[in-house]
Design an enzyme around this catalytic site. Sequence first.
Site, PDB file in Angstrom:
ATOM      1  N   HIS A  81      -1.287   4.009  11.375  1.00  0.00           N
ATOM      2  CA  HIS A  81      -0.718   4.150   9.975  1.00  0.00           C
ATOM      3  C   HIS A  81      -1.602   3.997   9.106  1.00  0.00           C
ATOM      4  O   HIS A  81      -2.472   3.181   8.996  1.00  0.00           O
ATOM      5  CB  HIS A  81       0.607   3.672  10.076  1.00  0.00           C
ATOM      6  CG  HIS A  81       0.621   1.856   9.890  1.00  0.00           C
ATOM      7  ND1 HIS A  81       0.701   1.401   8.750  1.00  0.00           N
ATOM      8  CD2 HIS A  81       0.817   0.940  10.596  1.00  0.00           C
ATOM      9  CE1 HIS A  81       0.704   0.157   8.827  1.00  0.00           C
ATOM     10  NE2 HIS A  81       0.898  -0.183  10.188  1.00  0.00           N
ATOM     11  N   ASP A  83      -0.781   3.495   5.494  1.00  0.00           N
ATOM     12  CA  ASP A  83      -0.257   2.579   4.560  1.00  0.00           C
ATOM     13  C   ASP A  83      -0.228   1.313   4.479  1.00  0.00           C
ATOM     14  O   ASP A  83      -0.563   0.804   5.795  1.00  0.00           O
ATOM     15  CB  ASP A  83       1.240   2.838   4.054  1.00  0.00           C
ATOM     16  CG  ASP A  83       2.383   2.767   5.293  1.00  0.00           C
ATOM     17  OD1 ASP A  83       1.762   2.798   6.368  1.00  0.00           O
ATOM     18  OD2 ASP A  83       3.477   2.144   5.240  1.00  0.00           O
ATOM     19  N   ASP A 143      -4.212  -4.210   8.940  1.00  0.00           N
ATOM     20  CA  ASP A 143      -3.009  -3.573   9.393  1.00  0.00           C
ATOM     21  C   ASP A 143      -2.547  -2.357   8.463  1.00  0.00           C
ATOM     22  O   ASP A 143      -2.065  -2.657   7.420  1.00  0.00           O
ATOM     23  CB  ASP A 143      -1.888  -4.577   9.247  1.00  0.00           C
ATOM     24  CG  ASP A 143      -0.359  -3.966   9.820  1.00  0.00           C
ATOM     25  OD1 ASP A 143      -0.359  -3.050  10.368  1.00  0.00           O
ATOM     26  OD2 ASP A 143       0.446  -4.830   9.484  1.00  0.00           O
ATOM     27  N   GLU A 176       4.742   3.753   7.097  1.00  0.00           N
ATOM     28  CA  GLU A 176       5.196   2.950   8.466  1.00  0.00           C
ATOM     29  C   GLU A 176       5.681   1.483   8.011  1.00  0.00           C
ATOM     30  O   GLU A 176       6.663   1.189   8.380  1.00  0.00           O
ATOM     31  CB  GLU A 176       3.880   2.472   9.478  1.00  0.00           C
ATOM     32  CG  GLU A 176       4.287   2.023  10.882  1.00  0.00           C
ATOM     33  CD  GLU A 176       4.551   0.642  10.870  1.00  0.00           C
ATOM     34  OE1 GLU A 176       5.024  -0.062  11.785  1.00  0.00           O
ATOM     35  OE2 GLU A 176       3.968  -0.204   9.809  1.00  0.00           O
ATOM     36  N   GLU A 177       5.217   1.008   7.002  1.00  0.00           N
ATOM     37  CA  GLU A 177       5.555  -0.462   6.785  1.00  0.00           C
ATOM     38  C   GLU A 177       6.990  -0.450   5.995  1.00  0.00           C
ATOM     39  O   GLU A 177       7.563  -1.497   5.810  1.00  0.00           O
ATOM     40  CB  GLU A 177       4.556  -0.942   5.755  1.00  0.00           C
ATOM     41  CG  GLU A 177       3.255  -0.977   6.400  1.00  0.00           C
ATOM     42  CD  GLU A 177       3.372  -2.340   7.317  1.00  0.00           C
ATOM     43  OE1 GLU A 177       4.366  -2.941   7.534  1.00  0.00           O
ATOM     44  OE2 GLU A 177       2.217  -2.536   7.829  1.00  0.00           O
ATOM     45  N   ASP A 199      -1.675  -0.648  16.982  1.00  0.00           N
ATOM     46  CA  ASP A 199      -0.829  -1.362  15.481  1.00  0.00           C
ATOM     47  C   ASP A 199      -0.589  -2.772  15.859  1.00  0.00           C
ATOM     48  O   ASP A 199       0.526  -3.346  15.289  1.00  0.00           O
ATOM     49  CB  ASP A 199       0.453  -0.407  14.871  1.00  0.00           C
ATOM     50  CG  ASP A 199       0.786  -0.842  13.566  1.00  0.00           C
ATOM     51  OD1 ASP A 199      -0.012  -1.683  12.792  1.00  0.00           O
ATOM     52  OD2 ASP A 199       1.949  -0.758  13.397  1.00  0.00           O
ATOM     53  N   HIS A 382      -0.076  -8.785   6.668  1.00  0.00           N
ATOM     54  CA  HIS A 382       0.807  -8.781   5.373  1.00  0.00           C
ATOM     55  C   HIS A 382       0.434  -9.827   4.488  1.00  0.00           C
ATOM     56  O   HIS A 382       1.337 -10.087   3.524  1.00  0.00           O
ATOM     57  CB  HIS A 382       2.208  -8.822   5.846  1.00  0.00           C
ATOM     58  CG  HIS A 382       2.712  -7.677   6.530  1.00  0.00           C
ATOM     59  ND1 HIS A 382       4.085  -7.054   6.634  1.00  0.00           N
ATOM     60  CD2 HIS A 382       2.073  -6.731   7.236  1.00  0.00           C
ATOM     61  CE1 HIS A 382       4.172  -5.877   7.496  1.00  0.00           C
ATOM     62  NE2 HIS A 382       3.014  -5.610   7.608  1.00  0.00           N
TER      63      HIS A 382
HETATM   64 ZN   LIG Z   1       1.146  -2.039  11.259  1.00  0.00          ZN
END
Ligand SMILES: [Zn+2]
Length: 418
Positions: A81, A83, A143, A176-177, A199, A382
């Site tokens: 992903h 984003d 990520d 995705e997030e 991921d 994150h």
């Molecule tokens: Zn991810």
Amino acid sequence: MDNVVARLMRYAKVWSESDYHANRGTTPSTDRQFDMARLLVEELHGMGVDNAFMDDTCYVYASVPATPGCEHLPAIGLIAHMDTTPDMTGKDVKPQILHYEGGDLVLNPEQNIVMKGSDFPELQKFVGQDLVCSDGTTLLGADDKAGIAIILQAVEELLAENAPHGAIKLGFTPDEEIGLGASHFDVKGFGADFAYTLDGGDITDYEYETFNAAKSVVTVHGFSIHPGTSKDRMKNALLIAMEYNALLPALETPAHTEGYEGFFHLQEMHGKVEEAAMEYIIRDHSMERFRQRTAAMDAAAEQINRRYGPGTVTVDTQDQYYNMYEVLKDHMEIVELAEAAMKGAGIAEPTHSPIRGGTDGCMLTYQGLLCPNLPSAGHNAHGRFEFAPVESLKTGVRTVKQLLSPALIEAVILKKEK
Ligand SMILES: [Zn+2]
């Protein structure tokens, strides 16, 4: 020739944060994700993958046809992903490579931002290694830009080496997030026989089990009346809501569970005497226990209704997604190929752990595209302490090349189909 670290650092600098609250009814949730999509299409064209394109919902697709003599191999999809999470800013990311000598790692001497060895024990695995980090004021975005970097690096190397391979399908997704990465994915157009998301986290760990998931809205219908004259008449929805929650097992919450242990999670409650509502999410890897949990929500309501009258509590439960293992268990050769590829890349003992959540791959699996999750080498996702070890990124590239190697696919996948 590019390299995987340069790729990650290049992608990390592109601000491609998604937005939970965009509420604009379109995909992607933020226009800036198109910047990432455009860059990837451009790079794919530069590698000679002329069919790469992005659609108007910001999904990037590309495919590399099988080399002569490899047309019989399954078409394997690789997905990551574009984003980054809205939970921590991904604007103006300044990636840097730091050498880790153990103890604390200073990310930003001016602002005194330090990744403490005591807070992040897994750092000990990387003593003596180079780590790609942010400057501590933003996330890094490994990520899932590490996943993208690994995929594109592996494909570029295969093409440059003229290595034989089956058809390769590439897909890069937005949003995705915020839980929407699979929602507009064109499974049919993608054309893979099966796929892998890249991921995950530590490069030694892969994943093929997710939660089964449901959401329950519990509504309590009370009866409000002046508190001075309400004896034997008032039904306080707020107090009844607390009684309801007390009927659920107190130790089966996210704060008390790990591994394969499921939970009930009260994530929101609001109300007045007249009416109250509680939102729960319910999670379990086992389908049987998952069904027991959703049934327990109804049983608690029945018990309250026996106390306070029919209709006092209503429960509306909606399933959200299911454990991909329920489907994958009949196709475990796809998981075995992942493990064999990791071993071939030099990981002596690959491990797998249950995901305590869902993945795009789990949504795709239920749309008909079987899709376990491979590691992307990122850690501490994150947050400002996100990092990706250089050696792990390189191992990731080797893993993907192994995954596409005709000999391995012949041995692990095709042997089983005969
Ligand atoms: Zn991810």
